[in-house]
Design an enzyme around this catalytic site. Structure first.
Site, PDB file in Angstrom:
ATOM      1  N   SER A   8       0.831  -1.206   0.000  1.00 49.14           N
ATOM      2  CA  SER A   8       0.000   0.000   0.000  1.00 49.14           C
ATOM      3  C   SER A   8       0.866   1.256   0.000  1.00 49.14           C
ATOM      4  CB  SER A   8      -0.910   0.023   1.222  1.00 49.14           C
ATOM      5  OG  SER A   8      -1.447   1.335   1.362  1.00 49.14           O
ATOM      6  N   HIS A  33      -1.331  -1.518  -3.996  1.00 45.36           N
ATOM      7  CA  HIS A  33      -2.599  -1.187  -3.342  1.00 45.36           C
ATOM      8  C   HIS A  33      -2.726   0.331  -3.218  1.00 45.36           C
ATOM      9  CE1 HIS A  33      -5.951  -2.350  -0.674  1.00 45.36           C
ATOM     10  NE2 HIS A  33      -5.596  -1.335   0.094  1.00 45.36           N
ATOM     11  N   ASP A  35      -5.010   3.321  -1.780  1.00 41.57           N
ATOM     12  CA  ASP A  35      -6.055   3.624  -0.807  1.00 41.57           C
ATOM     13  C   ASP A  35      -6.634   5.009  -1.041  1.00 41.57           C
ATOM     14  OD1 ASP A  35      -6.135   1.370   1.071  1.00 41.57           O
ATOM     15  OD2 ASP A  35      -4.041   1.884   1.454  1.00 41.57           O
ATOM     16  N   MET A  37      -9.228   7.780  -0.017  1.00 42.45           N
ATOM     17  CA  MET A  37     -10.047   8.175   1.145  1.00 42.45           C
ATOM     18  C   MET A  37     -10.643   9.563   0.890  1.00 42.45           C
ATOM     19  SD  MET A  37      -7.473   7.168   4.200  1.00 42.45           S
ATOM     20  CE  MET A  37      -6.685   5.558   4.300  1.00 42.45           C
ATOM     21  N   HIS A  66      -8.536   0.535  -3.635  1.00 47.04           N
ATOM     22  CA  HIS A  66      -9.419   0.349  -2.485  1.00 47.04           C
ATOM     23  C   HIS A  66     -10.142   1.665  -2.239  1.00 47.04           C
ATOM     24  CE1 HIS A  66      -9.567  -0.521   2.156  1.00 47.04           C
ATOM     25  NE2 HIS A  66     -10.762  -0.493   1.610  1.00 47.04           N
ATOM     26  N   MET A  68     -12.247   3.881  -0.265  1.00 48.69           N
ATOM     27  CA  MET A  68     -12.857   4.168   1.040  1.00 48.69           C
ATOM     28  C   MET A  68     -13.602   5.490   0.883  1.00 48.69           C
ATOM     29  SD  MET A  68      -9.736   2.948   3.445  1.00 48.69           S
ATOM     30  CE  MET A  68      -8.610   3.028   2.079  1.00 48.69           C
ATOM     31  N   MET A 137     -11.103  -5.753   6.272  1.00 46.33           N
ATOM     32  CA  MET A 137     -10.321  -4.755   7.009  1.00 46.33           C
ATOM     33  C   MET A 137      -9.932  -5.379   8.353  1.00 46.33           C
ATOM     34  SD  MET A 137      -9.897  -1.933   5.240  1.00 46.33           S
ATOM     35  CE  MET A 137      -8.805  -1.429   6.537  1.00 46.33           C
ATOM     36  N   GLY A 142      -9.005   4.050   7.436  1.00 49.67           N
ATOM     37  CA  GLY A 142      -8.804   5.498   7.499  1.00 49.67           C
ATOM     38  C   GLY A 142      -7.365   5.910   7.700  1.00 49.67           C
ATOM     39  N   PHE A 143      -6.573   5.036   8.274  1.00 50.09           N
ATOM     40  CA  PHE A 143      -5.179   5.398   8.557  1.00 50.09           C
ATOM     41  C   PHE A 143      -4.283   4.172   8.414  1.00 50.09           C
ATOM     42  CE2 PHE A 143      -8.065   7.861  11.203  1.00 50.09           C
ATOM     43  CZ  PHE A 143      -7.754   9.158  10.806  1.00 50.09           C
ATOM     44  N   GLY A 144      -3.043   4.418   8.011  1.00 47.59           N
ATOM     45  CA  GLY A 144      -2.047   3.360   8.023  1.00 47.59           C
ATOM     46  C   GLY A 144      -1.439   3.265   9.420  1.00 47.59           C
ATOM     47  N   GLY A 145      -0.637   2.252   9.605  1.00 46.58           N
ATOM     48  CA  GLY A 145       0.156   2.143  10.833  1.00 46.58           C
ATOM     49  C   GLY A 145      -0.618   1.777  12.089  1.00 46.58           C
ATOM     50  N   ASP A 175      -6.251  -6.344   5.144  1.00 47.93           N
ATOM     51  CA  ASP A 175      -5.732  -4.986   5.021  1.00 47.93           C
ATOM     52  C   ASP A 175      -5.727  -4.292   6.377  1.00 47.93           C
ATOM     53  OD1 ASP A 175      -5.040  -2.454   4.236  1.00 47.93           O
ATOM     54  OD2 ASP A 175      -6.782  -2.111   2.947  1.00 47.93           O
ATOM     55  N   GLY A 176      -4.519  -4.020   6.852  1.00 47.49           N
ATOM     56  CA  GLY A 176      -4.363  -3.240   8.077  1.00 47.49           C
ATOM     57  C   GLY A 176      -3.567  -3.960   9.143  1.00 47.49           C
ATOM     58  N   GLY A 177      -2.438  -3.364   9.488  1.00 51.45           N
ATOM     59  CA  GLY A 177      -1.639  -3.895  10.597  1.00 51.45           C
ATOM     60  C   GLY A 177      -0.922  -5.201  10.306  1.00 51.45           C
ATOM     61  N   GLY A 197       1.291  -1.732   4.264  1.00 50.86           N
ATOM     62  CA  GLY A 197       1.692  -0.352   4.023  1.00 50.86           C
ATOM     63  C   GLY A 197       2.968  -0.028   4.755  1.00 50.86           C
ATOM     64  N   SER A 198       2.835   0.301   6.041  1.00 49.45           N
ATOM     65  CA  SER A 198       4.026   0.717   6.781  1.00 49.45           C
ATOM     66  C   SER A 198       5.077  -0.381   6.876  1.00 49.45           C
ATOM     67  CB  SER A 198       3.647   1.238   8.171  1.00 49.45           C
ATOM     68  OG  SER A 198       2.505   0.617   8.662  1.00 49.45           O
TER      69      SER A 198
HETATM   70  C1  DX5 Z   1      -6.212   1.656   5.942  1.00 48.67           C
HETATM   71  C2  DX5 Z   1      -5.865   1.284   4.523  1.00 48.67           C
HETATM   72  C3  DX5 Z   1      -4.711   0.369   4.428  1.00 48.67           C
HETATM   73  C4  DX5 Z   1      -3.407   0.938   4.929  1.00 48.67           C
HETATM   74  C5  DX5 Z   1      -2.701  -0.178   5.621  1.00 48.67           C
HETATM   75  O1  DX5 Z   1      -7.434   2.285   6.006  1.00 48.67           O
HETATM   76  O2  DX5 Z   1      -6.943   0.650   3.869  1.00 48.67           O
HETATM   77  O3  DX5 Z   1      -4.533  -0.157   3.114  1.00 48.67           O
HETATM   78  O4  DX5 Z   1      -2.577   1.455   3.938  1.00 48.67           O
HETATM   79  O5  DX5 Z   1      -1.597   0.311   6.259  1.00 48.67           O
HETATM   80  P1  DX5 Z   1      -0.748  -0.541   7.293  1.00 48.67           P
HETATM   81  O6  DX5 Z   1      -0.250  -1.762   6.548  1.00 48.67           O
HETATM   82  O7  DX5 Z   1       0.319   0.392   7.699  1.00 48.67           O
HETATM   83  O8  DX5 Z   1      -1.684  -0.920   8.407  1.00 48.67           O
HETATM   84 ZN    ZN Z   2      -6.485  -0.457   1.820  1.00 48.21          ZN
END
Ligand code: DX5
Ligand code: ZN
Length: 223
Positions: A8, A33, A35, A37, A66, A68, A137, A142-145, A175-177, A197-198
């Site tokens: 991502s 990926h 994202d 938003m 994706h 959102m 999800m 809404g946020f990475g990390g 997707d996420g964490g 992502g991160s």
């Molecule tokens: C969050 C996004 C994810 C995000 C994941 O709302 O949909 O795709 O980039 O980031 P990480 O892998 O850092 O949780």
């Molecule tokens: Zn995503």
């Protein structure tokens, strides 16, 4: 089953996106990926059509978009034109999923349905055969990390069961964490498309993507 990493770019260096995409492609990733938003369906605003269209000129990766965003139907054609290969919409934002998925397929693209952590799998009951992919999800979008929500293990397992009982081949994207430390856990639960992502773009994207791919390859051999 194919095991795929979809890095991502939300966590990438936006000043050098083409270079970041190239790094994960060099590592062997096939998906990217993206994202989107809107500050309405989710609290944050990320990027939109012009960025995807610009990156499309620089990258031949499969663009896994994706959305959102509220009312995604309004924008499907525009995202297809910008260069999406897969479009995933949220069930919570798209009340006419049957029509929405048909519209995505009509644009010649793959169609995915995303579910927030709290949304039950039962919303898929009648639509699962129409989806090429279901995105679960594993954090609140809404946020990475953010940190992976532990109860999602059970949800992934239940979806994999639902897919196989029906004799389908639906991809399950998480997707996420997700990071190298919990990757094997989500694979064991039944996920086969892994967003990171991160964990990938935090530092050394090429090396991190390679490390993910190594585990995914092992999983494919064992499966
Ligand atoms: C969050 C996004 C994810 C995000 C994941 O709302 O949909 O795709 O980039 O980031 P990480 O892998 O850092 O949780
Ligand atoms: Zn995503």
């Amino acid at each position: 089953m194919e095991y795929i990493i979809s890095p991502s770019i939300l966590a990438a260096d936006f000043g050098h996106l083409a270079r970041e995409a190239e790094a994960v492609e060099k590592a062997g990733a096939r998906y990217l990926h993206l994202d989107v938003m809107d500050g309405h369906f989710v609290p944050s605003i990320s990027f939109g059509l012009p960025l995807i269209a610009s990156l499309r000129k620089q990258s031949s990766l499969i663009f896994d978009v994706h959305l959102m965003i509220s009312d995604p139907d309004r924008y499907l054609e525009a995202f297809a034109r910008a260069g999406a290969d897969v479009i995933t919409v949220h069930a919570e934002a798209a009340p006419h999923l049957d029509r929405t998925l048909a519209a995505i397929h009509g644009l010649g693209l793959k169609a995915g349905v995303a579910l927030n952590p709290a949304t039950p799998l039962s919303v898929l009951d009648w639509i699962l055969p129409q989806a090429d992919m279901v995105l679960l999800m594993t954090v609140n979008p809404g946020f990475g990390g953010q940190q992976y929500l532990d109860y999602c293990d059970e949800k992934i397992k239940a979806l994999r069961e639902m897919v196989s009982v029906r004799g389908l081949h639906t991809d399950i994207e998480v997707d996420g964490g997700i990071h190298l430390g919990n990757l094997e856990r989500v694979l064991a639960a039944g996920a086969n498309v892994i967003v990171a992502g991160s964990a990938v773009f935090g530092a050394d994207p090429e090396g991190q993507a390679r490390a993910f791919m190594k585990i995914l390859r092992k999983q494919a051999e064992e499966a």
